[in-house]
Structure formats: structure tokens, C-alpha cells
Write an enzyme that holds these catalytic residues in place. Structure first.
Site, short mmCIF file in Angstrom:
data_model
loop_
_atom_site.label_atom_id
_atom_site.label_comp_id
_atom_site.label_asym_id
_atom_site.label_seq_id
_atom_site.Cartn_x
_atom_site.Cartn_y
_atom_site.Cartn_z
N GLN A 107 -41.66 15.58 49.34
CA GLN A 107 -40.87 14.41 48.98
C GLN A 107 -39.38 14.73 49.15
O GLN A 107 -38.54 13.86 48.97
CB GLN A 107 -41.14 14.00 47.53
CG GLN A 107 -42.61 13.64 47.28
CD GLN A 107 -42.91 13.46 45.82
OE1 GLN A 107 -42.58 12.44 45.20
NE2 GLN A 107 -43.53 14.46 45.23
N ASN A 108 -39.09 15.98 49.46
CA ASN A 108 -37.70 16.41 49.54
C ASN A 108 -37.11 16.07 50.91
O ASN A 108 -37.82 16.05 51.91
CB ASN A 108 -37.59 17.91 49.28
CG ASN A 108 -38.15 18.27 47.91
OD1 ASN A 108 -38.24 17.41 47.02
ND2 ASN A 108 -38.58 19.50 47.74
N ILE A 109 -35.83 15.79 50.92
CA ILE A 109 -35.16 15.33 52.16
C ILE A 109 -34.12 16.36 52.63
O ILE A 109 -33.24 16.05 53.40
CB ILE A 109 -34.48 13.96 51.89
CG1 ILE A 109 -33.47 14.06 50.74
CG2 ILE A 109 -35.52 12.89 51.62
CD1 ILE A 109 -32.67 12.77 50.48
N HIS A 125 -40.53 11.24 52.41
CA HIS A 125 -39.32 10.48 52.02
C HIS A 125 -38.21 10.68 53.03
O HIS A 125 -37.06 10.37 52.76
CB HIS A 125 -38.87 10.87 50.60
CG HIS A 125 -39.84 10.42 49.56
ND1 HIS A 125 -39.78 10.80 48.25
CD2 HIS A 125 -40.94 9.60 49.65
CE1 HIS A 125 -40.78 10.25 47.57
NE2 HIS A 125 -41.50 9.53 48.40
N CYS A 136 -32.07 0.15 67.65
CA CYS A 136 -33.13 0.51 68.62
C CYS A 136 -33.94 1.67 68.01
O CYS A 136 -33.71 2.05 66.86
CB CYS A 136 -32.52 0.89 69.96
SG CYS A 136 -31.75 2.52 69.99
N CYS A 173 -25.35 5.73 67.70
CA CYS A 173 -26.59 5.79 68.49
C CYS A 173 -26.24 6.17 69.92
O CYS A 173 -25.36 5.57 70.55
CB CYS A 173 -27.29 4.44 68.47
SG CYS A 173 -28.64 4.35 69.67
N SER A 213 -42.96 15.74 39.51
CA SER A 213 -43.30 15.09 38.23
C SER A 213 -44.50 14.16 38.41
O SER A 213 -45.01 13.61 37.45
CB SER A 213 -42.09 14.28 37.74
OG SER A 213 -41.77 13.28 38.72
N ASN A 239 -42.44 22.88 33.48
CA ASN A 239 -42.32 21.99 32.31
C ASN A 239 -43.52 21.10 32.05
O ASN A 239 -43.73 20.65 30.93
CB ASN A 239 -41.09 21.06 32.49
CG ASN A 239 -39.86 21.85 32.86
OD1 ASN A 239 -39.58 22.88 32.25
ND2 ASN A 239 -39.17 21.43 33.92
N1 APR Z 1 -39.75 24.99 39.92
C1 APR Z 1 -40.80 24.12 39.91
N2 APR Z 1 -40.74 22.89 39.35
C2 APR Z 1 -39.58 22.55 38.76
C3 APR Z 1 -38.45 23.39 38.71
C4 APR Z 1 -38.56 24.66 39.33
N3 APR Z 1 -37.54 25.53 39.34
N4 APR Z 1 -37.44 22.75 38.06
C5 APR Z 1 -37.94 21.53 37.72
N5 APR Z 1 -39.21 21.43 38.12
C6 APR Z 1 -40.12 20.29 37.99
C7 APR Z 1 -39.84 19.40 36.82
O1 APR Z 1 -40.54 19.83 35.69
C8 APR Z 1 -40.36 18.05 37.34
O2 APR Z 1 -41.73 17.90 37.01
O3 APR Z 1 -39.92 19.51 39.15
C9 APR Z 1 -40.23 18.16 38.86
C10 APR Z 1 -39.14 17.30 39.43
O4 APR Z 1 -39.52 15.96 39.18
P1 APR Z 1 -38.62 14.80 39.80
O5 APR Z 1 -37.19 15.07 39.47
O6 APR Z 1 -39.23 13.50 39.36
O7 APR Z 1 -38.76 14.99 41.37
P2 APR Z 1 -39.94 14.53 42.28
O8 APR Z 1 -41.27 14.64 41.62
O9 APR Z 1 -39.78 15.20 43.58
O10 APR Z 1 -39.57 12.96 42.47
C11 APR Z 1 -40.21 12.25 43.46
O11 APR Z 1 -38.63 10.44 43.12
O12 APR Z 1 -36.54 9.53 42.93
C12 APR Z 1 -37.56 9.79 43.81
O13 APR Z 1 -37.25 10.00 46.10
C13 APR Z 1 -37.11 10.70 44.91
O14 APR Z 1 -38.47 12.25 46.15
C14 APR Z 1 -38.09 11.86 44.84
C15 APR Z 1 -39.26 11.28 44.08
ZN ZN Z 2 -29.61 2.36 69.26
#
Ligand code: APR
Ligand code: ZN
Length: 272
Positions: A107-109, A125, A136, A173, A213, A239
């Protein structure tokens, strides 16, 4: 079970895997210095998702009060520029090199899985350093650090920050010279490559759910989909275990600590 017993159980599961998949969230990049979204002090505590999380919200905020966003955006650029793949990214790359892990769905960008060396990465994402044309089908991947340096120079030398001046800072572009935008998925927009992500979840023999999460669907469904298809599920999160209903092992440690320990345990099991 103790944490070491959880790691041992997870390692025994992974040692026998041939087609594992990982479903990664912001927690994987936390130890690269990139804030998660929902942890205390996270992104959504700093900025209002309604103001920056949707395309309309972001445009309206930039139109109305760009100075409100600028410090946060400038800090984000510095964070993304300093970030490097951390031991969690490297461990996922090692699991691919060991023939255990095939696909990383993230989900990371931030591009860090690709920079760590995983080769089958599904960015549901999107990716901040891939830009696409609004007119285009053109899109292009940029070097993370080069692009950030250029955008920082434009911001630091800019006279003002009207919406049109900010749009002017984006790469043009190459096909039709139209306006482009980062190829990231905002709230309410279609996520990317979902068929590939669910195909990986259905076909994997082990699903590693790391640093998420489990709040945002459809990505959050992947570990459940994997379990339905008969896979083992391993959760790494200091957590919370959002997948408690289906997890076979839960390692309550930071990804940067848990993942290298897991790889080392797998290696000693395989070495016998
Ligand atoms: N190692 C592992 N997990 C961790 C760490 C760590 N060092 N630090 C925090 N966490 C956990 C937290 O406990 C939490 O459960 O990572 C999770 C982060 O949760 P979110 O902040 O909700 O991120 P994510 O699950 O990727 O969110 C999904 O939500 O807002 C949108 O587009 C955004 O891609 C994102 C999506
Ligand atoms: Zn274009």
C-alpha cells in the site's frame, strides 16, 4: 506463545514455502523514517484526509490556502529524500532471493520495495515517483532522489504558490505536453493492479501481513483471501494484529527487527 516461539513457528512455516506473498503497509517504511498514517503523530493527525486525501480536497486546499500545506509537503519531500530501504525491505528481498517469496503487494507509495530489490511488487496505491498524463496514456517512472531534488528547487525558488504555479512544477507529458500528476491513488479513486494482488493472495502458500492496520480495503482483505485459499498467515506488527481471526503466527515486533530475525531463523531451519 513467547515472541521467540512465534518467530520460530513463522520460520518453520516459511522454510517450507515456495510461493509466499507479502501484504505490506506503512509500518514497513516506518523505520525508514516515513510516518505511518494512523499511529499517534501519524499523517492523518497532521493533515486532514478530507483536505489532502482526495483529489478534489487537495485541489481545493491548494486553491484556497496553499501556504497551509506547504510546510507539511516540504517536510514530506525531505523525509522521502532521506528514506532508504530498511532491514524489513531487505529481508523481503532476501526471501525472494531464497525462492520463498514471490510477490510483495504494498500500500506504500515510496518505491522502497523496488529499490530494495524485490522484482514482483504490486503497488495497489500507486507510486509517488511515477507520473501520468491527465490527457493521454503516457506515464513515466522518475528517480526518487532526482525528482525530489528538482521539485524542492522549484519550490524554494518559486515566487508564489497558486494552484496553477504548483501544477506548472509537475513534469510535462512527453507525448502531448499536457499536465501530469503523481500516479498515486487518492481516497475515492480506483486502486491499481487489484487483480494481480488478489491472484497473489489466492495462489500463495504463505501470506506475510507486515505493518498494516488492515483498515483500508480492498488491500486489507488480502490476508483473509489467502487464508480462504488455504495459505498460512503470518502477521508482523508491534501494536496490533488486525488479522487475528486468520493468523497462524503473530510477531509483535517492529518490521525492521522481526523480518531479519525471521529470515535468519528460516536460514538455520533450511541449513538443518
Ligand atoms: N513495523 C511494523 N509495523 C508498524 C511499525 C513498524 N516499525 N510502526 C507502526 N506499525 C504498524 C502500526 O501498528 C499500524 O498497524 O503499521 C500500521 C500502520 O497502519 P496505517 O498507518 O493505517 O497504514 P496502512 O495500514 O498502510 O494504511 C493503509 O491507508 O490512508 C491510507 O493510502 C493510505 O496506504 C495507506 C492506507
Ligand atoms: Zn499526454
Amino acid at each position: 506463545m513467547t515472541i521467540d516461539q512465534e518467530i520460530q513457528k513463522a520460520a518453520e512455516i516459511l522454510a517450507g514455502a515456495k510461493n509466499a506473498a507479502a501484504s505490506c503497509g506503512a509500518g514497513v517504511s516506518a523505520e525508514s523514517g516515513i510516518a505511518t498514517f494512523r499511529d499517534p503523530g501519524g499523517v492523518w493527525e497532521r493533515v486532514n484526509p478530507a483536505e489532502v486525501g482526495t483529489a478534489d480536497g487537495l485541489m481545493a486546499t491548494l486553491q484556497r490556502s496553499p501556504e497551509k500545506l506547504l510546510p507539511f509537503f516540504r517536510e514530506l519531500l525531505d523525509t522521502f529524500e532521506r528514506a532508504e530501504p530498511n532491514p524489513a525491505h531487505v529481508a523481503l528481498r532476501d526471501l525472494e532471493h531464497m525462492g520463498i517469496l514471490k510477490t510483495v503487494v504494498t500500500q506504500n507509495i515510496d518505491n522502497l520495495h523496488l529499490e530494495a530489490g524485490n522484482t514482483d511488487v504490486v503497488e495497489v496505491h500507486g507510486n509517488s515517483f511515477r507520473f501520468r498524463c491527465l490527457s493521454c496514456s503516457w506515464s513515466q517512472d522518475f528517480s526518487r532522489k532526482e525528482l525530489i531534488r528538482e521539485v524542492k528547487e522549484k519550490i524554494d525558488s518559486a515566487e508564489g504558490f497558486t494552484l496553477s504555479e504548483i501544477i506548472e512544477m509537475m513534469p510535462k507529458c512527453e507525448h502531448c505536453q499536457s499536465v501530469t500528476r503523481p500516479d498515486v491513488v487518492m481516497f475515492g479513486e480506483a486502486v491499481q493492479d487489484i487483480p494481480r494482488a488478489f491472484d497473489a493472495a489466492r495462489k500463495c502458500d504463505v501470506m506475510l501481513a507486515v505493518g498494516t492496520s488492515g483498515v483500508v480495503y480492498p488491500a486489507a482483505y488480502l490476508p483473509f483471501q489467502a487464508k480462504e485459499a488455504g495459505a498460512w498467515v503470518i502477521v508482523v506488527n508491534p501494536n496490533e494484529n488486525a488479522f487475528q481471526r486468520v493468523s497462524d503466527a503473530y510477531i509483535p515486533l517492529k518490521a525492521g527487527e522481526a523480518m531479519p530475525k525471521l529470515v535468519e531463523s528460516v536460514k538455520s531451519i533450511i541449513a538443518g
